[in-house]
Write a protein that holds these residues in place. Sequence first.
Motif, mmCIF file in Angstrom:
data_model
loop_
_atom_site.group_PDB
_atom_site.id
_atom_site.type_symbol
_atom_site.label_atom_id
_atom_site.label_comp_id
_atom_site.label_asym_id
_atom_site.label_seq_id
_atom_site.Cartn_x
_atom_site.Cartn_y
_atom_site.Cartn_z
ATOM 1 N N MET A 82 1.043 -0.845 0.009
ATOM 2 C CA MET A 82 0.227 -0.322 -0.006
ATOM 3 C C MET A 82 0.469 1.616 0.258
ATOM 4 N N LYS A 83 0.895 2.387 -1.085
ATOM 5 C CA LYS A 83 1.895 3.359 -0.726
ATOM 6 C C LYS A 83 0.749 4.874 -1.217
ATOM 7 N N PHE A 84 1.416 5.406 0.219
ATOM 8 C CA PHE A 84 0.312 6.655 0.450
ATOM 9 C C PHE A 84 1.716 7.939 0.185
ATOM 10 N N GLY A 113 2.243 11.902 -1.317
ATOM 11 C CA GLY A 113 2.063 13.168 -0.207
ATOM 12 C C GLY A 113 0.914 13.742 -0.083
ATOM 13 N N THR A 114 -0.269 13.650 0.299
ATOM 14 C CA THR A 114 -1.742 14.121 0.411
ATOM 15 C C THR A 114 -1.997 13.793 1.113
ATOM 16 N N SER A 115 -1.600 12.233 1.466
ATOM 17 C CA SER A 115 -2.033 11.288 1.716
ATOM 18 C C SER A 115 -1.531 11.178 3.131
ATOM 19 N N ILE A 119 -2.101 2.349 -4.727
ATOM 20 C CA ILE A 119 -1.699 3.341 -4.780
ATOM 21 C C ILE A 119 -2.606 4.363 -4.778
ATOM 22 N N TYR A 120 -1.997 4.581 -3.029
ATOM 23 C CA TYR A 120 -3.291 5.421 -2.587
ATOM 24 C C TYR A 120 -2.919 7.136 -2.609
ATOM 25 N N THR A 121 -3.396 8.130 -3.346
ATOM 26 C CA THR A 121 -3.426 9.402 -3.985
ATOM 27 C C THR A 121 -5.044 10.009 -3.712
ATOM 28 N N ASP A 122 -4.794 11.352 -4.337
ATOM 29 C CA ASP A 122 -5.456 12.446 -4.245
ATOM 30 C C ASP A 122 -6.792 12.882 -4.897
ATOM 31 N N VAL A 123 -6.735 11.218 -5.153
ATOM 32 C CA VAL A 123 -8.119 11.414 -6.529
ATOM 33 C C VAL A 123 -8.068 10.311 -6.802
ATOM 34 N N ASP A 124 -9.543 9.386 -6.891
ATOM 35 C CA ASP A 124 -9.917 8.199 -6.696
ATOM 36 C C ASP A 124 -9.807 7.419 -8.287
ATOM 37 N N GLY A 125 -8.942 7.719 -8.806
ATOM 38 C CA GLY A 125 -8.090 6.922 -9.986
ATOM 39 C C GLY A 125 -7.969 7.628 -10.955
ATOM 40 N N VAL A 126 -6.637 7.441 -12.708
ATOM 41 C CA VAL A 126 -6.012 7.232 -13.653
ATOM 42 C C VAL A 126 -7.793 8.272 -14.082
ATOM 43 N N TYR A 127 -7.686 9.423 -15.186
ATOM 44 C CA TYR A 127 -8.433 9.706 -15.609
ATOM 45 C C TYR A 127 -8.048 10.129 -16.786
ATOM 46 N N THR A 128 -9.330 10.855 -17.790
ATOM 47 C CA THR A 128 -8.733 10.784 -19.211
ATOM 48 C C THR A 128 -7.813 12.165 -19.460
ATOM 49 N N THR A 129 -7.974 13.169 -18.741
ATOM 50 C CA THR A 129 -6.785 14.005 -18.265
ATOM 51 C C THR A 129 -6.785 14.331 -16.869
ATOM 52 N N ASP A 130 -5.590 15.030 -16.471
ATOM 53 C CA ASP A 130 -6.001 15.404 -15.444
ATOM 54 C C ASP A 130 -7.124 16.346 -14.523
ATOM 55 N N PRO A 131 -7.890 16.157 -13.985
ATOM 56 C CA PRO A 131 -9.272 16.159 -13.163
ATOM 57 C C PRO A 131 -9.135 17.612 -12.745
ATOM 58 N N ARG A 132 -7.709 18.141 -12.483
ATOM 59 C CA ARG A 132 -7.619 19.771 -11.845
ATOM 60 C C ARG A 132 -7.248 20.698 -13.019
ATOM 61 N N ILE A 133 -7.045 20.391 -14.506
ATOM 62 C CA ILE A 133 -7.318 20.858 -15.552
ATOM 63 C C ILE A 133 -8.923 20.574 -16.411
ATOM 64 N N ALA A 160 1.688 12.490 -17.122
ATOM 65 C CA ALA A 160 -0.065 12.555 -16.530
ATOM 66 C C ALA A 160 1.173 12.129 -14.861
ATOM 67 N N LYS A 161 1.064 13.276 -13.887
ATOM 68 C CA LYS A 161 1.709 12.300 -12.644
ATOM 69 C C LYS A 161 0.989 11.433 -11.071
ATOM 70 N N VAL A 162 0.387 11.054 -11.918
ATOM 71 C CA VAL A 162 -0.499 9.986 -11.805
ATOM 72 C C VAL A 162 0.729 8.678 -10.735
ATOM 73 N N LEU A 163 1.206 8.876 -11.461
ATOM 74 C CA LEU A 163 1.750 7.398 -11.646
ATOM 75 C C LEU A 163 3.486 8.038 -11.681
HETATM 76 P P1 ADP Z 1 0.740 11.242 -4.669
HETATM 77 O O1 ADP Z 1 1.165 12.805 -3.871
HETATM 78 O O2 ADP Z 1 -0.042 10.435 -4.378
HETATM 79 O O3 ADP Z 1 1.884 10.960 -5.210
HETATM 80 P P2 ADP Z 1 0.365 13.167 -7.209
HETATM 81 O O4 ADP Z 1 1.158 14.672 -6.919
HETATM 82 O O5 ADP Z 1 2.214 12.606 -7.403
HETATM 83 O O6 ADP Z 1 -0.242 12.638 -5.668
HETATM 84 O O7 ADP Z 1 0.024 12.662 -8.282
HETATM 85 C C1 ADP Z 1 -2.101 12.732 -8.214
HETATM 86 C C2 ADP Z 1 -2.398 13.741 -9.612
HETATM 87 O O8 ADP Z 1 -2.332 13.471 -10.824
HETATM 88 C C3 ADP Z 1 -3.457 14.022 -8.918
HETATM 89 O O9 ADP Z 1 -3.715 15.016 -7.634
HETATM 90 C C4 ADP Z 1 -3.763 14.951 -10.762
HETATM 91 O O10 ADP Z 1 -3.740 16.254 -9.935
HETATM 92 C C5 ADP Z 1 -2.593 14.276 -11.501
HETATM 93 N N1 ADP Z 1 -2.847 13.653 -12.496
HETATM 94 C C6 ADP Z 1 -2.536 14.323 -13.666
HETATM 95 N N2 ADP Z 1 -2.870 13.531 -14.711
HETATM 96 C C7 ADP Z 1 -3.667 13.125 -14.593
HETATM 97 C C8 ADP Z 1 -5.130 11.647 -14.726
HETATM 98 N N3 ADP Z 1 -4.547 11.164 -15.776
HETATM 99 N N4 ADP Z 1 -5.410 11.014 -13.681
HETATM 100 C C9 ADP Z 1 -5.372 11.169 -12.584
HETATM 101 N N5 ADP Z 1 -5.068 12.297 -11.948
HETATM 102 C C10 ADP Z 1 -3.650 12.819 -12.660
#
Ligand code: ADP
Length: 411
Positions: free
Chosen positions: A6-8, A10-12, A172-186, A209-212
């Motif tokens: 289980m990976k947490f 920074g925001t977690s 991989i636990y993060t601040d969004v609930d999964g991988v999205y079609t693009t960054d949900p912040r944008i 896409a820095k989610v991973l």
């Molecule tokens: P953590 O600190 O948990 O490693 P990161 O900030 O590294 O989290 O990655 C999560 C962030 O990645 C999200 O908050 C989101 O803004 C960004 N992100 C960019 N592209 C995507 C995508 N395609 N799907 C989900 N998140 C994305």
Amino acid sequence: MPILVMKFGGTSVATLDRIHRASKRVAREVANGYDVIVIVSAMSGRTNELVGWVEETSPLFDAREYDAVVSSGENVTAGLMALRLQEMDVPARSWQGWQVPVKTTGVHSAARIEEIPSENIMAKFGEGMRVAVVAGFQGIADDGRITTLGRGGSDTTAVAFAAAFGAERCDIYTDVDGVYTTDPRISDKARKLDRIAFEEMLELASLGAKVLQTRSVELAMRYKVKLRVLSSFEEYDPNAGTLVCDEEDIMESKVVAGVAYQRDEAKMTLISVADRPGIASAIFTPLAEAGVNVDMIVQNISEEGRTDMTFSCPVDQVARAEKAVTDAKARGDINFHDIVADKDVAKISVVGIGMRSHTGIAAKMFDVLSKEGINIKVITTSEIKISVLIDRKYMELAVQALHDAFELEKA
Ligand code: ADP
Ligand code: ASP
Ligand code: MG
């Protein structure tokens, strides 16, 4: 007992309260019968602060000392998480990378994991310990120096542990609930994907896409790690998140899977270099040796034996790049009239394995950008992606327009 990683991020683990929340999730998996390896990031913002201190102290810093400093954030959260778990009567202890030891290459600030011996932690599991809390992002090189794995590297630590310990899954636990079609912040039209193919995730990650972290996807693909991305803030749901999996395991798939962006790019042009055999090597070898991550490269048509050479790199590497080529010029290895750095560009990419069999995606992308009045500065393509460099001020607009045009909000 089966092992779960289980990976947490920074925001977690940003506050003591969130560390408590994360610990409860870990305790639940322990109650479910797993021995758990927890990988933690530094509290959010901490790594940036540490990097800032290093850069302020020494602009062209010694990368070994950079690693010594920036790896420290993870040590704090690992210890705190172990303490919190102990408070909850869950037998746990922390490990720093060198204690495991996470053996890496000696490429400081961008090291690769070479080996993770499992005996040390397995012995403790054998003695009744239920949770190993490991500081992510860090390791140790052959010479005994501390290394880090590049920004976002805790994802890679997590997948590498899952592979080394034969874990049932890597969450991989993060601040969004999964991988999205693009960054949900944008884009608020971004859609969460239930599944995404390794290859698409790999491209999206490497294109911003820095989610991973890119390397984590590479490792998961190679070692067949079951990889899941999910939110640490939502209620427990065994089917939550996005599964990163083989292409064959996805029923529906669209031609374009997602749009990625890289905000902090720079475009550098060497004006009037001699167009002769070996010139590209004479320019890009010193850049590589200086640790500059050159991405796109364009060489203009030459006139009277001279040409302009353009390349892109992360904006924070511009000073390094300028020094490398200026030194090469001083040594007489290359000759140019001027260097022009455009520090206000961003890279936008569309990605999808469907592009292998569909034509016209590039044409459509260029058309969408032109209708928005956005000028394309550099283009690169591969089998499953198209990337363009544009003015940074149009970045959000470009992402949203492309997301709309390829109808990514629709399943
Ligand atoms: P953590 O600190 O948990 O490693 P990161 O900030 O590294 O989290 O990655 C999560 C962030 O990645 C999200 O908050 C989101 O803004 C960004 N992100 C960019 N592209 C995507 C995508 N395609 N799907 C989900 N998140 C994305
Ligand atoms: N703390 C490191 C970073 O911010 C590593 C990580 O969080 O994955 O890049
Ligand atoms: Mg991350």
